[in-house]
Write an enzyme that holds these catalytic residues in place. Structure first.
Site, PDB file in Angstrom:
ATOM      1  N   HIS A 155       0.778  -1.369   0.404  1.00 11.26           N
ATOM      2  CA  HIS A 155       0.168  -0.720  -0.066  1.00 11.26           C
ATOM      3  C   HIS A 155       0.840   1.631   0.286  1.00 11.26           C
ATOM      4  O   HIS A 155       0.526   2.424  -0.308  1.00 11.26           O
ATOM      5  CB  HIS A 155      -1.320  -0.388   1.307  1.00 11.26           C
ATOM      6  CG  HIS A 155      -2.141  -1.161   0.996  1.00 11.26           C
ATOM      7  ND1 HIS A 155      -3.362  -0.581   0.463  1.00 11.26           N
ATOM      8  CD2 HIS A 155      -2.317  -2.752   1.224  1.00 11.26           C
ATOM      9  CE1 HIS A 155      -3.721  -1.895   1.016  1.00 11.26           C
ATOM     10  NE2 HIS A 155      -3.371  -2.721   0.812  1.00 11.26           N
ATOM     11  N   ASP A 363       3.263   9.468  -1.037  1.00  8.14           N
ATOM     12  CA  ASP A 363       2.690   8.611  -0.595  1.00  8.14           C
ATOM     13  C   ASP A 363       1.694   7.250  -1.202  1.00  8.14           C
ATOM     14  O   ASP A 363       1.974   8.286  -2.182  1.00  8.14           O
ATOM     15  CB  ASP A 363       1.037   9.517  -0.545  1.00  8.14           C
ATOM     16  CG  ASP A 363       0.081   8.972   0.491  1.00  8.14           C
ATOM     17  OD1 ASP A 363       0.249   8.115   1.157  1.00  8.14           O
ATOM     18  OD2 ASP A 363      -0.577  10.298   1.150  1.00  8.14           O
TER      19      ASP A 363
HETATM   20  C1  GDG Z   1      -2.053   3.679   3.343  1.00  9.61           C
HETATM   21  C2  GDG Z   1      -1.246   4.635   2.382  1.00  9.61           C
HETATM   22  C3  GDG Z   1      -2.661   4.336   0.960  1.00  9.61           C
HETATM   23  C4  GDG Z   1      -8.433   9.759   7.575  1.00  9.61           C
HETATM   24  N1  GDG Z   1      -9.340  10.215   9.464  1.00  9.61           N
HETATM   25  C5  GDG Z   1     -10.473  10.114   9.328  1.00  9.61           C
HETATM   26  C6  GDG Z   1     -11.012   8.585   8.477  1.00  9.61           C
HETATM   27  N2  GDG Z   1      -9.405   8.989   7.911  1.00  9.61           N
HETATM   28  C7  GDG Z   1      -9.702   7.875   6.376  1.00  9.61           C
HETATM   29  C8  GDG Z   1      -9.608   8.499   5.493  1.00  9.61           C
HETATM   30  C9  GDG Z   1      -9.069   7.514   4.298  1.00  9.61           C
HETATM   31  C10 GDG Z   1      -8.028   7.060   5.000  1.00  9.61           C
HETATM   32  O1  GDG Z   1      -8.743   7.076   6.543  1.00  9.61           O
HETATM   33  C11 GDG Z   1      -6.655   7.408   5.169  1.00  9.61           C
HETATM   34  O2  GDG Z   1      -6.753   7.089   3.639  1.00  9.61           O
HETATM   35  P1  GDG Z   1      -5.189   6.624   2.658  1.00  9.61           P
HETATM   36  O3  GDG Z   1      -4.695   6.223   2.077  1.00  9.61           O
HETATM   37  O4  GDG Z   1      -5.470   8.603   2.894  1.00  9.61           O
HETATM   38  O5  GDG Z   1      -3.367   6.763   3.563  1.00  9.61           O
HETATM   39  P2  GDG Z   1      -2.782   5.956   4.910  1.00  9.61           P
HETATM   40  O6  GDG Z   1      -3.839   5.760   5.622  1.00  9.61           O
HETATM   41  O7  GDG Z   1      -1.648   6.769   5.082  1.00  9.61           O
HETATM   42  O8  GDG Z   1      -2.862   4.396   3.618  1.00  9.61           O
HETATM   43  C12 GDG Z   1      -1.950   5.250   1.295  1.00  9.61           C
HETATM   44  C13 GDG Z   1      -4.053   3.511   0.749  1.00  9.61           C
HETATM   45  O9  GDG Z   1      -3.060   3.145   2.132  1.00  9.61           O
HETATM   46  C14 GDG Z   1      -4.841   2.934   0.612  1.00  9.61           C
HETATM   47  O10 GDG Z   1      -3.785   1.893   0.135  1.00  9.61           O
HETATM   48  O11 GDG Z   1      -3.817   6.014  -0.390  1.00  9.61           O
HETATM   49  O12 GDG Z   1      -1.136   5.941   0.643  1.00  9.61           O
HETATM   50  O13 GDG Z   1      -0.202   5.283   2.922  1.00  9.61           O
HETATM   51  O14 GDG Z   1     -10.086   6.304   3.742  1.00  9.61           O
HETATM   52  O15 GDG Z   1     -10.985   9.118   4.846  1.00  9.61           O
HETATM   53  N3  GDG Z   1     -11.884   7.718   9.020  1.00  9.61           N
HETATM   54  C15 GDG Z   1     -12.843   8.201   9.923  1.00  9.61           C
HETATM   55  N4  GDG Z   1     -12.337   9.378  10.464  1.00  9.61           N
HETATM   56  C16 GDG Z   1     -11.268   9.879  10.289  1.00  9.61           C
HETATM   57  O16 GDG Z   1     -10.835  10.962  10.785  1.00  9.61           O
HETATM   58  N5  GDG Z   1     -13.825   7.639   9.649  1.00  9.61           N
END
Ligand code: GDG
Length: 474
Positions: A155, A363
């Protein structure tokens, strides 16, 4: 159809109302709910003795979770996974440390988890392993005699060979990765880094069809960019628009423009630079004073890893400093909220805002960027300002793409986004919704699993042919 077994470090909490903040959990759970199957991994609890998995069934998903001892947690999770691999794979060797005992703990936990999973496996299961905590997992299963097809999806970014080589056991890790049948990355650049490591290090060869031959194994190596369900997100964003917290925010803004950011509190997400670029906008364009606010939601994660404690401290200082410098009695430039929000509420908050400000320093993909676009009202959409170092930048052609190390460029992009005419905003939004729909989360999962099934069938056919040729020759 064979049963799907998903393995990841952390299984998302199963209770309703306890949203797991984290892209992997969101992506995997949504994908698994559609096919049904088993999700195996760490429960998130620390225990005194390792024990058999706890099994819990919910709908068509069976959760099989295990506890980790404190020593395992410290060495495998807090140590090698999050203090060595995570920073290095995000190009932060300066924050990475290597400890041989932590690495042994990492390998030991992979072996223990593989043994626990083996007891649950059926011969025709297909196994899909996720992320950097489990690079050696297939190797451990193969050592236990498991012959099932095993795929791996990373990821996070896969660094270029020069950076990867700063992790002392780099070759052992890559060799372990070659025990999988399919290895998937978020972007073509990540896939290329892996192939470069294999080829330039003379560990193996690759062919045009994405097959790699290395360490006596054939594996498929590909880019499988993770997606979202844009229409479901659009619907949730619209439905939650009238919820109290969203209304309060809208009323509190009193006609001001809103820039919105949501990230786990992590140094890879570029929050300090983001605050400073917003400060630069306020310095360069005083006309925006009192007319725009930045809302940053940043739920803390890994708060027992020291680098995470430091970033939290730095950010609190920066938010205070910038607010102290510019705030007026009726205007706070940065609202910095260190807590988790309900997922649907977040989508509605995105819809209220004029700018989505997503500027990680590095990222794998970044789902927030995609969710921001999907949440918008197509009749009056906001503008996405996006880092060129997020995997998502390859897929969101309508974003204003910035270099997160260039504060002036980010400030200019914010100003452009805040002043963009409606027709341009609509055109950019439409340009992004089309690829989001075409490459949604099901497409990600289906493409990966199709390759895993194909490679598994092809390799068992090859093995049979080799055996037959051998038998005929004798
Ligand atoms: C890894 C990789 C890759 C965030 N704050 C809250 C919340 N979130 C949710 C967001 C989004 C998810 O969490 C974060 O996803 P990201 O992709 O932005 O980042 P990582 O956590 O670092 O994820 C990344 C991912 O895996 C998938 O393959 O894209 O590059 O690092 O969905 O909306 N959700 C809730 N409350 C929050 O306060 N419910």
């Amino acid at each position: 159809m064979s049963r799907l077994i998903v393995v990841s470090n952390r299984v998302a909490p199963t209770q309703e109302g306890r949203p797991a903040a984290g892209g992997l959990a969101i992506g995997v759970l949504d994908a698994l709910k559609e096919t049904g199957g088993v999700w195996f991994g760490w429960s998130g609890e620390t225990v005194s003795e390792p024990s058999a998995p706890v099994i819990e069934k919910q709908g068509n998903v069976t959760y099989a979770t295990v506890g980790l001892t404190k020593r395992d947690y410290d060495q495998y999770y807090r140590g090698f996974s999050n203090a060595t691999l995570w920073p290095t794979f995000h190009y932060r060797n300066d924050l990475s440390r290597y400890d041989r005992q932590e690495y042994s703990g990492y390998l030991r936990v992979n072996v223990t988890l593989a043994r626990q999973l083996k007891a649950l496996l059926k011969p025709d299961d297909i196994i899909w392993v996720h992320d950097y905590h489990l690079l050696p997992f297939a190797r451990c299963l193969r050592d236990l005699g498991v012959k099932n097809p095993i795929g791996f999806f990373l990821h996070i970014p896969f660094p270029v060979p020069e950076v990867l080589r700063t992790v002392p056991p780099h070759e052992e890790l890559v060799k372990c990765m070659c025990s999988y049948d399919v290895v998937g990355f978020q972007t073509d650049a990540d896939r290329q880094s892996f192939v470069d490591y294999i080829e330039r290090g003379q560990h193996g060869t690759s062919s045009e069809d994405g097959m790699v031959h290395a360490y006596d194994r054939f594996l498929k190596v590909g880019a499988y960019p993770i997606g979202i369900y844009p229409d479901a997100i659009a619907k949730a964003a619209e439905q939650f628009t009238d919820r109290k917290p969203v209304r309060s925010l809208r009323e509190g803004m009193r006609g001001r423009k809103l820039i919105m950011s949501v990230d786990r509190l992590d140094y890879s997400k570029g929050l300090v630079e983001r605050f400073q670029a917003f400060e630069r906008l306020l310095l360069n364009a005083p006309g925006w004073h009192g007319r725009v606010s930045l809302v940053q939601i940043a739920p803390p994660t890994r708060s027992d890893v020291s680098t995470y404690q430091r970033i939290r401290h730095t950010l609190e200082g920066e938010a205070g400093r910038i607010n102290g410098r510019f705030a007026q009695l009726d205007w706070t430039p940065i609202q910095y909220l260190n807590r988790k929000y309900d997922r649907n509420l977040l989508m509605a908050l995105f819809r209220q805002s004029q700018v989505g400000y997503v500027t990680p320093l590095r990222d794998g993909m970044n789902l927030v960027a995609k969710e921001y676009v999907a949440s918008q009202d197509p009749a009056d959409p906001g503008v996405l300002v996006l880092s060129q170092f997020a995997g998502a930048a390859e897929q969101l052609p309508g974003a204003l793409v910035v270099n997160p190390f260039d504060l002036s460029q980010m400030a200019e992009a914010l100003e452009r986004a805040l002043s963009m005419p409606l027709a341009e905003r609509q055109a950019r939004h439409a340009d992004m919704m089309a690829p989001l729909r075409e490459n949604n989360l099901s497409v990600w999962r289906d493409n990966f699993l199709a390759d895993l099934r194909n490679v598994a069938t092809a390799s068992s056919a090859t093995a049979k042919a080799v055996k037959l040729a051998h038998a005929q020759a004798n």
